[in-house]
Scaffold this motif. Structure first.
Motif, PDB file in Angstrom:
ATOM      1  N   ALA A  48       0.825  -1.208   0.000  1.00  0.00           N
ATOM      2  CA  ALA A  48       0.000   0.000   0.000  1.00  0.00           C
ATOM      3  C   ALA A  48       0.861   1.261   0.000  1.00  0.00           C
ATOM      4  CB  ALA A  48      -0.942  -0.004   1.200  1.00  0.00           C
ATOM      5  N   ARG A  49       1.991   1.214   0.685  1.00  0.00           N
ATOM      6  CA  ARG A  49       2.893   2.380   0.686  1.00  0.00           C
ATOM      7  C   ARG A  49       3.514   2.582  -0.697  1.00  0.00           C
ATOM      8  NH1 ARG A  49       4.458   0.024   5.742  1.00  0.00           N
ATOM      9  NH2 ARG A  49       3.411   1.151   7.412  1.00  0.00           N
ATOM     10  N   GLN A  50       3.814   1.482  -1.379  1.00  0.00           N
ATOM     11  CA  GLN A  50       4.387   1.576  -2.726  1.00  0.00           C
ATOM     12  C   GLN A  50       3.376   2.103  -3.729  1.00  0.00           C
ATOM     13  OE1 GLN A  50       5.744  -2.394  -3.611  1.00  0.00           O
ATOM     14  NE2 GLN A  50       7.518  -2.235  -2.277  1.00  0.00           N
ATOM     15  N   ARG A  51       2.136   1.625  -3.628  1.00  0.00           N
ATOM     16  CA  ARG A  51       1.077   2.040  -4.552  1.00  0.00           C
ATOM     17  C   ARG A  51      -0.250   2.036  -3.790  1.00  0.00           C
ATOM     18  NH1 ARG A  51      -1.199   0.167 -10.099  1.00  0.00           N
ATOM     19  NH2 ARG A  51      -1.986   2.194 -10.704  1.00  0.00           N
ATOM     20  N   PRO A  52      -0.657   3.203  -3.273  1.00  0.00           N
ATOM     21  CA  PRO A  52      -1.888   3.262  -2.490  1.00  0.00           C
ATOM     22  C   PRO A  52      -3.088   2.728  -3.276  1.00  0.00           C
ATOM     23  CG  PRO A  52      -0.650   5.298  -2.250  1.00  0.00           C
ATOM     24  CD  PRO A  52       0.021   4.503  -3.340  1.00  0.00           C
ATOM     25  N   PRO A  53      -3.795   1.760  -2.701  1.00  0.00           N
ATOM     26  CA  PRO A  53      -4.929   1.168  -3.418  1.00  0.00           C
ATOM     27  C   PRO A  53      -6.167   2.067  -3.394  1.00  0.00           C
ATOM     28  CG  PRO A  53      -4.708   0.172  -1.262  1.00  0.00           C
ATOM     29  CD  PRO A  53      -3.546   1.122  -1.416  1.00  0.00           C
ATOM     30  N   GLU A  54      -6.972   1.946  -4.437  1.00  0.00           N
ATOM     31  CA  GLU A  54      -8.271   2.607  -4.467  1.00  0.00           C
ATOM     32  C   GLU A  54      -9.335   1.680  -3.880  1.00  0.00           C
ATOM     33  OE1 GLU A  54      -9.448   4.423  -8.198  1.00  0.00           O
ATOM     34  OE2 GLU A  54      -7.340   4.786  -8.684  1.00  0.00           O
ATOM     35  N   TYR A  55      -9.063   0.364  -3.973  1.00  0.00           N
ATOM     36  CA  TYR A  55      -9.992  -0.653  -3.483  1.00  0.00           C
ATOM     37  C   TYR A  55      -9.195  -1.724  -2.751  1.00  0.00           C
ATOM     38  CZ  TYR A  55     -12.971   1.454  -7.023  1.00  0.00           C
ATOM     39  OH  TYR A  55     -13.679   2.339  -7.771  1.00  0.00           O
ATOM     40  N   ALA A  56      -9.864  -2.374  -1.783  1.00  0.00           N
ATOM     41  CA  ALA A  56      -9.192  -3.465  -1.074  1.00  0.00           C
ATOM     42  C   ALA A  56     -10.225  -4.425  -0.497  1.00  0.00           C
ATOM     43  CB  ALA A  56      -8.313  -2.918   0.050  1.00  0.00           C
ATOM     44  N   THR A  57      -9.818  -5.688  -0.404  1.00  0.00           N
ATOM     45  CA  THR A  57     -10.561  -6.673   0.371  1.00  0.00           C
ATOM     46  C   THR A  57      -9.607  -7.154   1.462  1.00  0.00           C
ATOM     47  OG1 THR A  57      -9.895  -8.536  -1.043  1.00  0.00           O
ATOM     48  CG2 THR A  57     -12.006  -7.456  -1.552  1.00  0.00           C
ATOM     49  N   LEU A  58     -10.118  -7.221   2.670  1.00  0.00           N
ATOM     50  CA  LEU A  58      -9.310  -7.675   3.805  1.00  0.00           C
ATOM     51  C   LEU A  58      -9.988  -8.875   4.436  1.00  0.00           C
ATOM     52  CD1 LEU A  58      -8.597  -4.300   5.679  1.00  0.00           C
ATOM     53  CD2 LEU A  58      -7.289  -5.341   3.831  1.00  0.00           C
ATOM     54  N   ASP A  59      -9.231  -9.941   4.602  1.00  0.00           N
ATOM     55  CA  ASP A  59      -9.738 -11.093   5.336  1.00  0.00           C
ATOM     56  C   ASP A  59      -9.807 -10.691   6.803  1.00  0.00           C
ATOM     57  OD1 ASP A  59     -10.543 -13.640   6.020  1.00  0.00           O
ATOM     58  OD2 ASP A  59      -8.565 -14.533   5.787  1.00  0.00           O
TER      59      ASP A  59
ATOM     60  N   ILE B 269      -2.848   5.242   5.118  1.00  0.00           N
ATOM     61  CA  ILE B 269      -1.985   5.310   3.931  1.00  0.00           C
ATOM     62  C   ILE B 269      -2.784   5.788   2.714  1.00  0.00           C
ATOM     63  CG2 ILE B 269      -0.640   3.932   2.284  1.00  0.00           C
ATOM     64  CD1 ILE B 269       0.070   2.097   4.701  1.00  0.00           C
ATOM     65  N   SER B 270      -3.995   5.281   2.580  1.00  0.00           N
ATOM     66  CA  SER B 270      -4.848   5.591   1.432  1.00  0.00           C
ATOM     67  C   SER B 270      -6.260   5.924   1.919  1.00  0.00           C
ATOM     68  CB  SER B 270      -4.862   4.383   0.484  1.00  0.00           C
ATOM     69  OG  SER B 270      -5.599   4.659  -0.674  1.00  0.00           O
ATOM     70  N   PRO B 271      -6.467   7.192   2.374  1.00  0.00           N
ATOM     71  CA  PRO B 271      -7.735   7.566   3.012  1.00  0.00           C
ATOM     72  C   PRO B 271      -8.987   7.361   2.147  1.00  0.00           C
ATOM     73  CG  PRO B 271      -6.078   9.267   3.349  1.00  0.00           C
ATOM     74  CD  PRO B 271      -5.501   8.283   2.378  1.00  0.00           C
ATOM     75  N   ALA B 272      -8.858   7.421   0.833  1.00  0.00           N
ATOM     76  CA  ALA B 272     -10.029   7.279  -0.038  1.00  0.00           C
ATOM     77  C   ALA B 272     -10.284   5.825  -0.442  1.00  0.00           C
ATOM     78  CB  ALA B 272      -9.852   8.128  -1.288  1.00  0.00           C
ATOM     79  N   CYS B 273      -9.473   4.911   0.047  1.00  0.00           N
ATOM     80  CA  CYS B 273      -9.608   3.499  -0.322  1.00  0.00           C
ATOM     81  C   CYS B 273     -10.959   2.957   0.144  1.00  0.00           C
ATOM     82  CB  CYS B 273      -8.476   2.687   0.304  1.00  0.00           C
ATOM     83  SG  CYS B 273      -8.461   0.958  -0.201  1.00  0.00           S
ATOM     84  N   ARG B 274     -11.619   2.253  -0.742  1.00  0.00           N
ATOM     85  CA  ARG B 274     -12.898   1.605  -0.420  1.00  0.00           C
ATOM     86  C   ARG B 274     -12.583   0.152  -0.066  1.00  0.00           C
ATOM     87  NH1 ARG B 274     -17.285   4.316  -1.026  1.00  0.00           N
ATOM     88  NH2 ARG B 274     -18.617   2.549  -1.533  1.00  0.00           N
ATOM     89  N   ILE B 275     -12.899  -0.222   1.165  1.00  0.00           N
ATOM     90  CA  ILE B 275     -12.484  -1.515   1.699  1.00  0.00           C
ATOM     91  C   ILE B 275     -13.694  -2.364   2.077  1.00  0.00           C
ATOM     92  CG2 ILE B 275     -11.204  -2.682   3.542  1.00  0.00           C
ATOM     93  CD1 ILE B 275      -9.481  -0.108   3.735  1.00  0.00           C
ATOM     94  N   VAL B 276     -13.633  -3.643   1.678  1.00  0.00           N
ATOM     95  CA  VAL B 276     -14.635  -4.626   2.075  1.00  0.00           C
ATOM     96  C   VAL B 276     -13.937  -5.691   2.913  1.00  0.00           C
ATOM     97  CG1 VAL B 276     -16.167  -6.464   1.263  1.00  0.00           C
ATOM     98  CG2 VAL B 276     -16.147  -4.283   0.085  1.00  0.00           C
TER      99      VAL B 276
END
Length: 177
Positions: free
Chosen positions: A43-54, A72-79
């Motif tokens: 995420a530090r190398q390339r901040p994600p726009e989307y993520a899934t977290l187990d 790291i990526s405040p606008a990231c949409r996480i499920v």
């Protein structure tokens, strides 16, 4: 939405490969991590726009990783994805900034829909029956485990049960609603 950086964090390699392949077909730039540390590095190398977290990672949890990833990526949409769903962890995930919480097994279309949903669904299905005693027990154990920051021994003491008994209960799949 295409070519957007998408971070998949899960310690199940088979699930990761399937999800990665499906997301690449949707033209996402997919990064895969099996641990929280690896996820933060990516995420530090390339901040994600989307993520899934187990929810349940080998050495950590998606709930602990969630705020760090959003810093790291405040606008990231996480499920949050989990095979161990509970009302407690769902509520906490949303409070911590997840846009949705899904129970495994899950299709890629469901994940993408969950990431895109901008509002809650007032027509969501309401169960006809209250949860079973076994389900309530499972959720109580999950809540106490979270209160003890994942510490099995402390949770067992809080629940007044033997540590091995608690470990056996945690290895089982959650009881259906």
């Amino acid at each position: 939405m295409h070519e957007a950086p998408f971070l998949v964090v899960d310690d199940d390699p088979v699930f990761c490969r399937i999800l990665e392949r499906s997301l690449k077909r949707q033209e996402f730039d997919v990064m895969v991590a099996a641990t929280a540390e690896e996820a933060l590095r990516l995420a530090r190398q390339r901040p994600p726009e989307y993520a899934t977290l187990d929810l349940k990672l080998e050495e950590s949890s998606g709930l602990r990783l969630l705020p760090e990833l959003l810093s790291i990526s405040p606008a990231c949409r996480i499920v949050i994805l989990t095979g161990y769903s509970s009302i407690t962890t769902a509520v906490e995930a949303i409070k911590l900034g997840a846009v949705n919480y899904l129970c495994k097994p899950v299709e890629v279309a469901e994940v993408l829909h969950a990431l895109d949903a901008q509002e809650g669904n007032p027509d969501a299905e309401i169960a006809d029956n209250p949860p079973s005693v076994n389900r309530l027990t499972w959720e109580h154990i999950q809540r106490v485990l979270q209160d003890n920051e994942g510490n099995i021994s402390a949770t067992a003491r809080s629940l007044g049960m033997h540590r091995r008994t608690l470990q056996r209960k945690l290895q089982k799949r959650p009881v259906r609603q």
